[in-house]
Write a protein that holds these residues in place. Structure first.
Motif, PDB file in Angstrom:
ATOM      1  N   VAL A  73       0.806  -1.008  -0.003  1.00 43.56           N
ATOM      2  CA  VAL A  73       0.057  -0.139   0.139  1.00 43.56           C
ATOM      3  C   VAL A  73       0.907   1.213  -0.060  1.00 43.56           C
ATOM      4  N   TRP A  74       1.720   1.253   0.885  1.00 47.27           N
ATOM      5  CA  TRP A  74       2.742   2.490   1.031  1.00 47.27           C
ATOM      6  C   TRP A  74       3.639   2.644  -0.255  1.00 47.27           C
ATOM      7  N   LYS A  77       1.400   4.112  -3.034  1.00 45.81           N
ATOM      8  CA  LYS A  77       0.953   5.482  -2.921  1.00 45.81           C
ATOM      9  C   LYS A  77       2.214   6.438  -3.124  1.00 45.81           C
ATOM     10  N   ARG A  81       2.253   9.305  -6.082  1.00 47.61           N
ATOM     11  CA  ARG A  81       2.673  10.665  -5.574  1.00 47.61           C
ATOM     12  C   ARG A  81       3.506  11.033  -6.566  1.00 47.61           C
ATOM     13  N   ASP A  87      -1.785  12.374 -11.391  1.00 45.48           N
ATOM     14  CA  ASP A  87      -2.523  13.648 -11.200  1.00 45.48           C
ATOM     15  C   ASP A  87      -3.040  14.244 -12.153  1.00 45.48           C
TER      16      ASP A  87
ATOM     17  N   TYR B  45      12.639  12.738   4.904  1.00 49.53           N
ATOM     18  CA  TYR B  45      12.225  13.154   3.469  1.00 49.53           C
ATOM     19  C   TYR B  45      12.129  14.501   3.563  1.00 49.53           C
ATOM     20  N   MET B 177       4.056   3.807  11.030  1.00 51.19           N
ATOM     21  CA  MET B 177       3.587   3.649   9.757  1.00 51.19           C
ATOM     22  C   MET B 177       2.661   2.431   9.229  1.00 51.19           C
ATOM     23  N   HIS B 182      -2.970   5.119  10.161  1.00 56.89           N
ATOM     24  CA  HIS B 182      -2.188   6.007   9.397  1.00 56.89           C
ATOM     25  C   HIS B 182      -2.569   5.607   7.993  1.00 56.89           C
ATOM     26  N   TRP B 183      -2.322   4.618   7.407  1.00 54.20           N
ATOM     27  CA  TRP B 183      -2.387   4.419   5.956  1.00 54.20           C
ATOM     28  C   TRP B 183      -3.882   4.024   5.720  1.00 54.20           C
ATOM     29  N   GLU B 187      -4.356   8.977   6.100  1.00 57.03           N
ATOM     30  CA  GLU B 187      -4.027   9.226   4.637  1.00 57.03           C
ATOM     31  C   GLU B 187      -4.779   9.796   3.882  1.00 57.03           C
ATOM     32  N   PHE B 190      -3.945  13.002   2.680  1.00 51.10           N
ATOM     33  CA  PHE B 190      -2.575  13.388   2.186  1.00 51.10           C
ATOM     34  C   PHE B 190      -2.367  12.772   0.752  1.00 51.10           C
ATOM     35  N   ASP B 191      -3.290  11.525   0.674  1.00 51.16           N
ATOM     36  CA  ASP B 191      -3.015  10.733  -0.633  1.00 51.16           C
ATOM     37  C   ASP B 191      -3.825  11.662  -1.588  1.00 51.16           C
ATOM     38  N   THR B 192      -3.055  11.979  -2.707  1.00 49.55           N
ATOM     39  CA  THR B 192      -3.621  13.004  -3.891  1.00 49.55           C
ATOM     40  C   THR B 192      -4.630  12.110  -4.504  1.00 49.55           C
TER      41      THR B 192
END
Lengths: 118, 221
Positions: A73-74, A77, A81, A87, B45, B177, B182-183, B187, B190-192
Motif C-alpha cells: 500500500v505504501w 502510494k 505521488r 495527477d 524526506y 507507519m 495511518h495508512w 492518509e 494526504f493521498d492525492t
C-alpha cells in the motif's frame, strides 16, 4: 491467517456523468489502470450499477483493487505521488466523465485485529 | 508555549562546524524551556541536516531570546548562505498536546505540512480530529503536539506541525507507519488520489535522536 484475509482493498467508486458510464469505464481502464498495475495493484473487480450501460442515465462504477500487505500500500502510494500521469488523470481527464467519486481503503473484518496489533 | 522550529540543510563541508556552533549558541539562549539542536538521522524526506527547536513561555520570551547575543549568533549562522542551503522555518504556539511528560525518550520526529487544498474550517477541523486520534492507536507515540504555524517560510508556507517522540526509530518506522489509523484513515488527507485530500504532497518528514523530552513539557517542568 490466509493471504486473502490479510489483503488490503482499495475501491474507487465513480459516479459517471449522465450517459458517460461506458466512456468512463474505458478511460479508467486505458489511462489509469495500467499505471496502477505497474504500482503493484491487482484489479479484482469492475462492477457496474445498474448492470447495463445507461445512455441517458447515471452509472455507478466500482473498481476494486487488492494489495497483498501494508508495505505494498505504501509503495503504491509513494509511486503514485511522484507520477504526474496519476495527477493528470484525476485532476484533468477524469472530471470530464465523473460526477462524483470516493476512494476507500479497506480490509476484511477478520483481519482488523491483526492489523491493529502492531 | 511558543516554539521556534528550523529544519536546516547544510553543505557537507560546513556541517561539523555548523552543528557545533548551533549547539553551543542554543545552550546559551536565555529563557528557553526546551532546547534541541541535533543532526537528523538517515531516512528523512525533505528533512535537512539539522533540527533546531526551542520553546519559550510565550512569544515575547522567544523574541527576547532571539535578540540576545546567543540569538544573534544563531540568526547569523542560519543566515550564512555559504553554509545553509535550505531552511524550513515555523514559529507556533503549542496547539494540542499529549502523552506522558516523563516517559523515556529517544527519538523526536516532526512533519511540516501545508494544508492548502480547499482548507475550509470544517475540513481543517476534521483533519485535526483524525490526526489527534493517532496516539490512541499507534501506541509507540510517547508524546505529541499538533500545532498551527503562526509564521512559516521555506519550500512551502507551512500551516501545521505534527510532532512526536518515540523511544526509538522502530516506533516511528514500525507501528506509526503500519497501523491502519495511518495508512487507511489519516492518509485520506494526504493521498492525492483521494478526492478530499487536503495537504500538499511536498512535506517535511524529519527526525533526530534525543535524550531529553521536549514535547508536552509545561513551563513549570
Amino acid at each position: 491467517m490466509s493471504v486473502e484475509q490479510n489483503a488490503i482493498y482499495v475501491i474507487d467508486e465513480l459516479v459517471a456523468r449522465p450517459g458517460q458510464g461506458k466512456a468512463l469505464h474505458d478511460a479508467y481502464m486505458q489511462r489509469y489502470a495500467p499505471g496502477a498495475r505497474e504500482r503493484g495493484m491487482v484489479l479484482a473487480h469492475r462492477l457496474v450499477e445498474p448492470a447495463m450501460w445507461l445512455p441517458e442515465g447515471v452509472n455507478r462504477l466500482l473498481f476494486i483493487w487488492t494489495q497483498p500487505d501494508v508495505g505494498a500500500v505504501w509503495g503504491a502510494k509513494q509511486r503514485a505521488r511522484l507520477d504526474p500521469d496519476v495527477d493528470r488523470w484525476w485532476q484533468e481527464e477524469a472530471p470530464a466523465l465523473v460526477e462524483t467519486r470516493q476512494r476507500y481503503t479497506l480490509a476484511e473484518a477478520e483481519a482488523l485485529g491483526e492489523l491493529d496489533n502492531v | 508555549m511558543y516554539n521556534l522550529l528550523k529544519v536546516l540543510g547544510v553543505t557537507e563541508e560546513q556541517r561539523e562546524r555548523f552543528g557545533a556552533t548551533l549547539g553551543e549558541a542554543t545552550r546559551r539562549l536565555p529563557s528557553a524551556i526546551t532546547r534541541l539542536a541535533a543532526p537528523t538521522l538517515p531516512g528523512t524526506y525533505n528533512g535537512g541536516d539539522f533540527i533546531w527547536r526551542v520553546s519559550f513561555a510565550d512569544r515575547a520570551a522567544a523574541e527576547a531570546a532571539l535578540a540576545s547575543e546567543a540569538g544573534a549568533a544563531i540568526r547569523a549562522l542560519v543566515g550564512d548562505a555559504q553554509a545553509v542551503r535550505s531552511c524550513e522555518d515555523a514559529a507556533f504556539e503549542t496547539g494540542w498536546s499529549g502523552g506522558a511528560a516523563d516517559a523515556r525518550t529517544g527519538l523526536y520526529r516532526v512533519a511540516m505540512f501545508c494544508a492548502n487544498r480547499n482548507p475550509t474550517p470544517e475540513r481543517l477541523a476534521a483533519f485535526a480530529r483524525d490526526t489527534l486520534i493517532m496516539p490512541d492507536h499507534a501506541r509507540t507515540i510517547l508524546r505529541w503536539e499538533l500545532s498551527q504555524a503562526a509564521t512559516a517560510s521555506g519550500a512551502m508556507p507551512w500551516t501545521h506541525l505534527w510532532e512526536q517522540e518515540y523511544a526509538d526509530r522502530t516506533g516511528l518506522e514500525g507501528t506509526y507507519m503500519i497501523h491502519p489509523v495511518h495508512w487507511a484513515h489519516v492518509e485520506r488527507w494526504f493521498d492525492t488520489e483521494y478526492p478530499d485530500y487536503l495537504v500538499a504532497p511536498q512535506l517535511v518528514h524529519t527526525f533526530c535522536a534525543i535524550d531529553q523530552a521536549i514535547l508536552n513539557q509545561g513551563p513549570e517542568q
